[in-house]
Design a protein around this motif. Structure first.
Motif, PDB file in Angstrom:
ATOM      1  N   THR A  65      13.044  20.598  10.875  1.00 52.88           N
ATOM      2  CA  THR A  65      13.369  20.528  12.301  1.00 52.88           C
ATOM      3  C   THR A  65      12.529  19.443  12.967  1.00 52.88           C
ATOM      4  O   THR A  65      11.325  19.337  12.720  1.00 52.88           O
ATOM      5  CB  THR A  65      13.114  21.873  13.013  1.00 52.88           C
ATOM      6  N   ASP A 111      10.783  27.272  16.927  1.00 59.10           N
ATOM      7  CA  ASP A 111      11.074  27.382  15.501  1.00 59.10           C
ATOM      8  C   ASP A 111      11.736  28.718  15.182  1.00 59.10           C
ATOM      9  O   ASP A 111      12.717  28.781  14.427  1.00 59.10           O
ATOM     10  CB  ASP A 111       9.785  27.222  14.704  1.00 59.10           C
ATOM     11  N   VAL A 132       6.799  21.220  17.263  1.00 54.79           N
ATOM     12  CA  VAL A 132       7.736  22.338  17.367  1.00 54.79           C
ATOM     13  C   VAL A 132       6.960  23.617  17.634  1.00 54.79           C
ATOM     14  O   VAL A 132       6.275  24.123  16.737  1.00 54.79           O
ATOM     15  CB  VAL A 132       8.568  22.488  16.086  1.00 54.79           C
ATOM     16  N   SER A 167      22.055  20.655  15.937  1.00 53.47           N
ATOM     17  CA  SER A 167      21.160  20.248  17.016  1.00 53.47           C
ATOM     18  C   SER A 167      21.351  21.171  18.208  1.00 53.47           C
ATOM     19  O   SER A 167      22.458  21.652  18.462  1.00 53.47           O
ATOM     20  CB  SER A 167      21.449  18.804  17.451  1.00 53.47           C
ATOM     21  N   ARG A 203       9.001  12.251  20.483  1.00 52.43           N
ATOM     22  CA  ARG A 203       8.939  13.378  19.560  1.00 52.43           C
ATOM     23  C   ARG A 203       7.744  14.259  19.909  1.00 52.43           C
ATOM     24  O   ARG A 203       6.669  13.756  20.248  1.00 52.43           O
ATOM     25  CB  ARG A 203       8.815  12.868  18.124  1.00 52.43           C
ATOM     26  N   LEU A 223      11.764  18.023  16.924  1.00 58.53           N
ATOM     27  CA  LEU A 223      11.925  18.377  18.334  1.00 58.53           C
ATOM     28  C   LEU A 223      11.538  17.179  19.191  1.00 58.53           C
ATOM     29  O   LEU A 223      10.571  16.476  18.890  1.00 58.53           O
ATOM     30  CB  LEU A 223      11.038  19.577  18.685  1.00 58.53           C
ATOM     31  N   SER A 278      17.979  19.857  13.256  1.00 57.15           N
ATOM     32  CA  SER A 278      17.586  20.569  12.045  1.00 57.15           C
ATOM     33  C   SER A 278      18.566  20.276  10.924  1.00 57.15           C
ATOM     34  O   SER A 278      19.749  20.013  11.151  1.00 57.15           O
ATOM     35  CB  SER A 278      17.550  22.088  12.283  1.00 57.15           C
ATOM     36  N   SER A 294      16.587  19.554  19.801  1.00 55.92           N
ATOM     37  CA  SER A 294      16.158  19.695  18.413  1.00 55.92           C
ATOM     38  C   SER A 294      17.193  19.108  17.469  1.00 55.92           C
ATOM     39  O   SER A 294      18.363  18.946  17.814  1.00 55.92           O
ATOM     40  CB  SER A 294      15.947  21.177  18.067  1.00 55.92           C
TER      41      SER A 294
END
Length: 275
Positions: free
Chosen positions: A202, A228, A223, A245, A220, A204, A192, A190
């Motif tokens: 965020t 989350d 999420v 991350s 990609r 992911l 963010s 991740s």
């Protein structure tokens, strides 16, 4: 015009950030040990300054960054990649007008250290695998009955990581290392952006092309709510401010476990289309 200083220019993530800042009307300056690098030729970068590599002389590196920030009237310093371990020490050393997009160095080191990160997970009430100092009797007892991983507490890019089966001896390692339960499930990563303990964004992703244990190309993904929630609880507990991350495992029951944390900039733009 607002001016931002990026602390690295040779990686694609730095170029992504420079372009995004340029598109938002921000003047970009790059500090980089290499005279020639990827971002130097970009129209999104107004100036590239050669600085001492932090691995050679960390104090001189910080002094030169502070000097560039003053000379260029920088409003925002954006640490890129592992340089944040050093750049985070600039708190209190920059001009009053200049904000550093980083937590203080003690907070950065606390999550960059793989054993201390697990301790922070426990304190935040989020799941993480059993982890032990590799030199302790508890680590050897755990290795006798569980599949496990041995890795240095400050490694990156898969350096020094070993996957072992239960009953195998814990190898002697020259640098501080951990023994950690080997989880089964899906590994995701991740990125963010947080502001004072609140997650603002965020992204992911998961590895699409691997080189050993390291992903060199990503796709990609959406999420999941559990991911989350995990990230938001960790960020809120630490009052995180800046980039953060995580490498996370989602087990077969859907529970999310924190494996590692990288308090640095990454890129959400270099992905392959999963379709």
């Amino acid at each position: 015009m607002t001016t931002a200083l990026l602390t690295l220019g040779r990686l694609p993530k730095a170029l992504d950030i420079a372009r995004a800042l340029h598109a938002a009307g921000v003047r970009g300056v790059v500090a980089e040990p290499f005279r020639r690098h990827l971002s130097a030729v970009s129209r999104a970068v107004a100036r590239s300054v050669v600085v001492t590599a932090p691995a050679i002389d960390p104090q001189r590196y910080l002094d030169e960054l502070a000097q560039v920030a003053a000379e260029e009237q920088v409003d925002l310093v954006v640490p890129v990649s592992e340089e944040i371990v050093h750049v985070s020490a600039l708190h209190g050393r920059l001009p009053e007008r200049c904000r550093l997009l980083s937590m203080p160095q003690h907070a950065v080191l606390a999550v960059h250290h793989k054993a201390r990160f697990i301790e922070t997970c426990r304190a935040a009430g989020v799941a993480a695998p059993e982890t032990f100092d590799s030199t302790t009797p508890e680590a050897h007892d755990f290795a006798a009955t569980h599949d496990f991983i041995v890795k240095p507490v400050s490694s990156c890019s898969g350096r020094g990581v070993r996957f072992l089966s239960r009953g195998e001896p814990v190898p002697a390692v020259e640098e501080p290392s951990i023994v950690q339960r080997r989880l089964r499930g899906s590994l995701v990563s991740s990125f963010s952006i947080a502001r004072r303990g609140e997650v603002r964004l965020t992204v992911l992703y998961r590895g699409a092309v691997m080189q050993g244990t390291v992903a060199v190309c990503f796709e990609r993904i959406e999420v999941p709510a559990a991911v989350d929630s995990w990230i938001r609880r960790f960020v809120a507990h630490t009052l995180w401010d800046g980039f953060i991350s995580f490498d996370l495992f989602i087990d077969d029951a859907g529970e999310v476990h924190g494996i590692e944390c990288n308090p640095r900039a990454t890129s959400g733009l270099h992905f392959v289309d999963p379709s």
